[in-house]
Write a protein that holds these residues in place. Structure first.
Motif, mmCIF file in Angstrom:
data_model
loop_
_atom_site.group_PDB
_atom_site.id
_atom_site.type_symbol
_atom_site.label_atom_id
_atom_site.label_comp_id
_atom_site.label_asym_id
_atom_site.label_seq_id
_atom_site.Cartn_x
_atom_site.Cartn_y
_atom_site.Cartn_z
ATOM 1 N N ALA A 53 -89.733 -41.992 35.863
ATOM 2 C CA ALA A 53 -89.594 -42.354 37.284
ATOM 3 C C ALA A 53 -88.148 -42.374 37.736
ATOM 4 O O ALA A 53 -87.825 -41.950 38.853
ATOM 5 C CB ALA A 53 -90.238 -43.716 37.533
ATOM 6 N N GLU A 54 -87.256 -42.869 36.874
ATOM 7 C CA GLU A 54 -85.854 -42.999 37.267
ATOM 8 C C GLU A 54 -85.176 -41.650 37.507
ATOM 9 O O GLU A 54 -84.114 -41.578 38.128
ATOM 10 C CB GLU A 54 -85.079 -43.777 36.191
ATOM 11 N N LYS A 55 -85.806 -40.575 37.034
ATOM 12 C CA LYS A 55 -85.247 -39.236 37.230
ATOM 13 C C LYS A 55 -85.795 -38.556 38.486
ATOM 14 O O LYS A 55 -85.322 -37.492 38.880
ATOM 15 C CB LYS A 55 -85.546 -38.362 36.006
ATOM 16 N N ALA A 56 -86.791 -39.151 39.104
ATOM 17 C CA ALA A 56 -87.397 -38.588 40.317
ATOM 18 C C ALA A 56 -86.473 -38.818 41.513
ATOM 19 O O ALA A 56 -85.586 -39.677 41.467
ATOM 20 C CB ALA A 56 -88.749 -39.238 40.572
ATOM 21 N N PRO A 57 -86.658 -38.062 42.592
ATOM 22 C CA PRO A 57 -85.862 -38.302 43.797
ATOM 23 C C PRO A 57 -85.985 -39.760 44.222
ATOM 24 O O PRO A 57 -87.076 -40.344 44.167
ATOM 25 C CB PRO A 57 -86.494 -37.358 44.823
ATOM 26 N N PHE A 58 -84.890 -40.349 44.661
ATOM 27 C CA PHE A 58 -84.915 -41.760 45.025
ATOM 28 C C PHE A 58 -85.977 -42.041 46.088
ATOM 29 O O PHE A 58 -86.683 -43.055 46.010
ATOM 30 C CB PHE A 58 -83.551 -42.218 45.552
ATOM 31 N N ASP A 59 -86.081 -41.171 47.083
ATOM 32 C CA ASP A 59 -87.044 -41.403 48.154
ATOM 33 C C ASP A 59 -88.466 -41.516 47.602
ATOM 34 O O ASP A 59 -89.247 -42.361 48.048
ATOM 35 C CB ASP A 59 -86.985 -40.279 49.186
ATOM 36 N N LEU A 60 -88.794 -40.681 46.633
ATOM 37 C CA LEU A 60 -90.123 -40.723 46.032
ATOM 38 C C LEU A 60 -90.318 -42.023 45.250
ATOM 39 O O LEU A 60 -91.382 -42.642 45.306
ATOM 40 C CB LEU A 60 -90.327 -39.516 45.117
ATOM 41 N N GLN A 61 -89.299 -42.445 44.529
ATOM 42 C CA GLN A 61 -89.374 -43.714 43.809
ATOM 43 C C GLN A 61 -89.655 -44.863 44.776
ATOM 44 O O GLN A 61 -90.505 -45.722 44.514
ATOM 45 C CB GLN A 61 -88.065 -43.993 43.080
ATOM 46 N N GLN A 112 -97.672 -36.206 50.540
ATOM 47 C CA GLN A 112 -98.409 -34.946 50.523
ATOM 48 C C GLN A 112 -97.558 -33.813 51.080
ATOM 49 O O GLN A 112 -97.614 -32.678 50.594
ATOM 50 C CB GLN A 112 -99.697 -35.090 51.329
ATOM 51 N N GLU A 113 -96.763 -34.129 52.085
ATOM 52 C CA GLU A 113 -95.927 -33.113 52.724
ATOM 53 C C GLU A 113 -94.679 -32.778 51.922
ATOM 54 O O GLU A 113 -94.299 -31.612 51.808
ATOM 55 C CB GLU A 113 -95.513 -33.610 54.113
ATOM 56 N N TRP A 114 -94.051 -33.803 51.334
ATOM 57 C CA TRP A 114 -92.752 -33.600 50.694
ATOM 58 C C TRP A 114 -92.802 -33.466 49.181
ATOM 59 O O TRP A 114 -91.955 -32.792 48.586
ATOM 60 C CB TRP A 114 -91.827 -34.794 51.003
ATOM 61 N N TYR A 115 -93.760 -34.131 48.536
ATOM 62 C CA TYR A 115 -93.731 -34.218 47.074
ATOM 63 C C TYR A 115 -95.052 -33.830 46.425
ATOM 64 O O TYR A 115 -95.421 -34.376 45.382
ATOM 65 C CB TYR A 115 -93.360 -35.646 46.655
#
Length: 210
Positions: A53-61, A112-115
């Motif tokens: 999780a820590e490697k995912a885009p911050f917004d997604l986290q 759904q739109e971004w990730y």
């Protein structure tokens, strides 16, 4: 059932409400977030961050973690109608539920739109997430009624809100997308207002020490 069961039902509920918790990924989530009890609640204490999780885009986290956090608040707020002795608290809890459900629905659309091609990014180490659960007991809340419940609920929800505020303040400055920044700012404003109102009611109703 302990309060700790709420965190995991948050993630499990989102399995049916957001792309990050899609049905096709449900088996791995079941293992990650803990087993389901016969009553439909999940083991909250077993909830863990999504792998990597820590490697995912911050917004997604932030979206994944705040979704789980919101679901916890919904579960707590749903106890108020039958246990509280104050109509004001019942009305606030209904608004909390509506607001959090609306945010979760919006997060679902954005994910759904971004990730759509990304996995889960629930990060239990995000600022405020773990702090928001300290000292809480769903078991005690469920066993309480009247002013005893109201005092416990106000303390628990205030602490929970403070965690969300901390998380959202981080996102307001760190998120990349304007939509996420705006959501974070809205959460900060709404929950600061609710914390102040809860504190005022506790004093007015002389609930301290119950």
């Amino acid at each position: 059932m302990r309060f700790a069961s709420l965190v995991t039902i948050a993630a499990t509920t989102l399995a049916f409400s957001a792309p990050a918790y899609s049905q096709k990924k449900e088996p791995s989530h079941a293992g990650m977030h803990g087993g389901q009890h016969s009553g439909g609640q999940m083991n909250h204490a077993a909830m863990q961050s999504s792998p990597g999780a820590e490697k995912a885009p911050f917004d997604l986290q932030f979206l994944d973690t705040m979704s789980a956090h919101h679901q916890m608040a919904i579960e707590m707020a749903q106890l108020v109608e039958k246990r509280s002795s104050h109509d004001e608290l019942k009305q606030m809890s209904k608004k909390m539920i509506e607001s959090n459900e609306k945010d979760i629905a919006q997060i679902k659309e954005w994910k759904q739109e971004w990730y759509a091609d990304k996995g889960d990014a629930l990060n239990m180490k995000m600022p405020g997430m773990m702090e928001s659960m300290k000292g809480m007991s769903m078991e005690k809340l469920e066993a309480a009624n009247g002013e005893t419940f109201d005092s416990m609920f106000i303390d628990s929800m205030s602490r929970h809100h403070q965690g969300a505020i901390k998380m959202a303040q981080t996102a307001a400055s760190k998120a990349q997308r304007k939509e996420v920044k705006d959501l974070a700012k809205k959460i900060v404003a709404e929950q600061k207002k609710e914390v102040a109102q809860l504190s005022k009611w506790k004093q007015e109703w002389k609930l301290a020490g119950k």
